[in-house]
Design a protein around this motif. Structure first.
Motif, short mmCIF file in Angstrom:
data_model
loop_
_atom_site.label_atom_id
_atom_site.label_comp_id
_atom_site.label_asym_id
_atom_site.label_seq_id
_atom_site.Cartn_x
_atom_site.Cartn_y
_atom_site.Cartn_z
N ILE A 1 0.85 -1.19 0.00
CA ILE A 1 0.00 0.00 0.00
C ILE A 1 0.88 1.24 0.00
O ILE A 1 2.07 1.18 0.30
N GLU A 2 0.27 2.35 -0.32
CA GLU A 2 1.01 3.61 -0.46
C GLU A 2 1.51 4.09 0.90
O GLU A 2 0.75 4.22 1.85
N PRO A 3 2.81 4.37 1.02
CA PRO A 3 3.34 4.88 2.29
C PRO A 3 2.79 6.27 2.62
O PRO A 3 2.51 7.08 1.72
N ASP A 4 2.61 6.52 3.88
CA ASP A 4 2.18 7.83 4.35
C ASP A 4 3.32 8.82 4.13
O ASP A 4 4.39 8.69 4.74
N GLY B 1 -6.82 4.24 9.19
CA GLY B 1 -5.84 3.58 8.33
C GLY B 1 -4.43 4.07 8.50
O GLY B 1 -3.56 3.76 7.67
N GLU C 1 -1.63 1.30 8.84
CA GLU C 1 -1.24 0.67 7.58
C GLU C 1 -0.30 1.57 6.77
O GLU C 1 0.79 1.15 6.37
N SER C 2 -0.72 2.78 6.53
CA SER C 2 0.11 3.68 5.71
C SER C 2 1.38 4.07 6.45
O SER C 2 2.44 4.25 5.84
N ALA D 1 3.72 1.16 6.18
CA ALA D 1 4.24 1.12 4.81
C ALA D 1 5.40 2.11 4.65
O ALA D 1 6.40 1.81 3.99
N ALA D 2 5.26 3.28 5.27
CA ALA D 2 6.32 4.29 5.19
C ALA D 2 7.58 3.82 5.92
O ALA D 2 8.71 4.01 5.44
N VAL E 1 0.01 -4.44 4.65
CA VAL E 1 1.25 -3.81 4.17
C VAL E 1 2.08 -4.78 3.34
O VAL E 1 2.83 -4.38 2.45
#
Length: 300
Positions: A148-151, A248, A251-252, A255-256, A287
């Motif tokens: 998923i897209e990182p924060d 969320g 999760e993000s 991911a970061a 993730v």
């Protein structure tokens, strides 16, 4: 070079365990390299001892030999961390004998579930009772880009943010363990938090005040790389402020952390969590983490 210590015994019989010396560190690291994810906590301490010497390491390193070869080790410091790749019960006997001889000096026993629970089973009749036994803590890894897209707002913290980050770390610790770790400006927990920030191992997302209810900066998300060794970076202390949960951000945020750690620190990122923490485990799987084993922790 530190000389060899007396071997451990069980009922007066040699148990095959001894306190290791600097000369043994390369062999100890080879034992840990059999399973870098499972052994990362011990490996990080042994790598530090290899740089600075065991006398300055803040702990002891125990070893178990079979047929003249070192096949299992156990870091004995703030945490007692057994590493037994062969799953040889005789290694646990050896470490238990050393544990009986030296007494309990550690605040926890942590590592692979088989080794931790087996060792505690041998020590529990002798050592004081455990405060809690966490017998099922899935061990997760990711060795690819997050799914998923990182924060983009998660970043490394900086030393000036220590007064803001410490309270968030304390809140996380109290939620997780049940008591406050605070003991003063130069207490071990405070020093640990400060050192993680200084060594660029602390990640945060901070709401600078616009959206914060208090109008002051708030640590929205945080996580640390608690152990780095053997090509593995283990994430610890993952926490989202309660008023920001359900958005969320875990999760993000994770991911970061994964993206940054794999880019700058180690190709493999790991963590472990309690089996009943369904929300966190689901976030880690989203993730891209996958389970590769199980940890256990005995808390004193």
């Amino acid at each position: 070079m530190i000389g060899r210590a007396r071997e451990s015994t069980i009922d007066g019989r040699p148990a095959g365990g001894r306190v290791l010396a600097d000369v043994d560190l390369a062999s100890a690291l080879a034992v840990c390299a059999v399973d870098p994810v499972a052994s990362v906590l011990a490996t990080s301490r042994i790598e530090a001892a290899a740089r600075e010497g065991l006398r300055r390491s803040g702990g002891q390193l125990w070893g178990y030999e079979a047929d003249g070869e070192l096949v299992a080790v156990c870091w004995a410091g703030v945490n007692l961390v057994p590493v037994v790749p062969t799953r040889d019960p005789a290694a646990l006997d050896a470490f238990a004998a050393l544990g009986r001889s030296h007494g309990r000096r550690s605040s926890s026993i942590v590592g692979t579930d088989w080794a931790v629970l087996g060792l505690w089973g041998l020590l529990s009749p002798i050592w004081p009772p455990a405060r809690e036994v966490r017998a099922d803590q899935p061990s997760y890894v990711i060795d690819h880009d997050p799914l998923i897209e990182p924060d983009p707002l998660v970043r490394l913290s900086v030393p000036d943010e220590y007064p803001l980050i410490l309270p968030a770390c304390v809140r996380m610790f109290v939620e997780e363990v049940g008591y406050s770790p605070v003991s003063g400006f130069d207490g071990p927990y405070e020093v640990r938090v400060r050192s993680l920030i200084d060594s660029r191992r602390s990640y945060v997302r901070i709401d600078e005040g616009e959206g914060a209810r208090s109008g002051s900066p708030v640590v929205v998300f945080k996580a640390e790389l608690g152990a780095i060794a053997g090509g593995v970076a283990q994430v610890q202390g993952v926490w989202v402020d309660p008023s920001y949960r359900g958005r969320g951000l875990s999760e993000s945020g994770m991911a970061a952390v994964v993206a940054a750690a794999r880019r700058d620190v180690a190709p493999v990122v790991s963590l472990y969590a309690n089996h009943y923490n369904d929300r966190a485990l689901a976030a880690y799987r989203a993730v891209g983490f996958r389970q590769v084993g199980t940890y256990a922790t005995v808390l004193f």
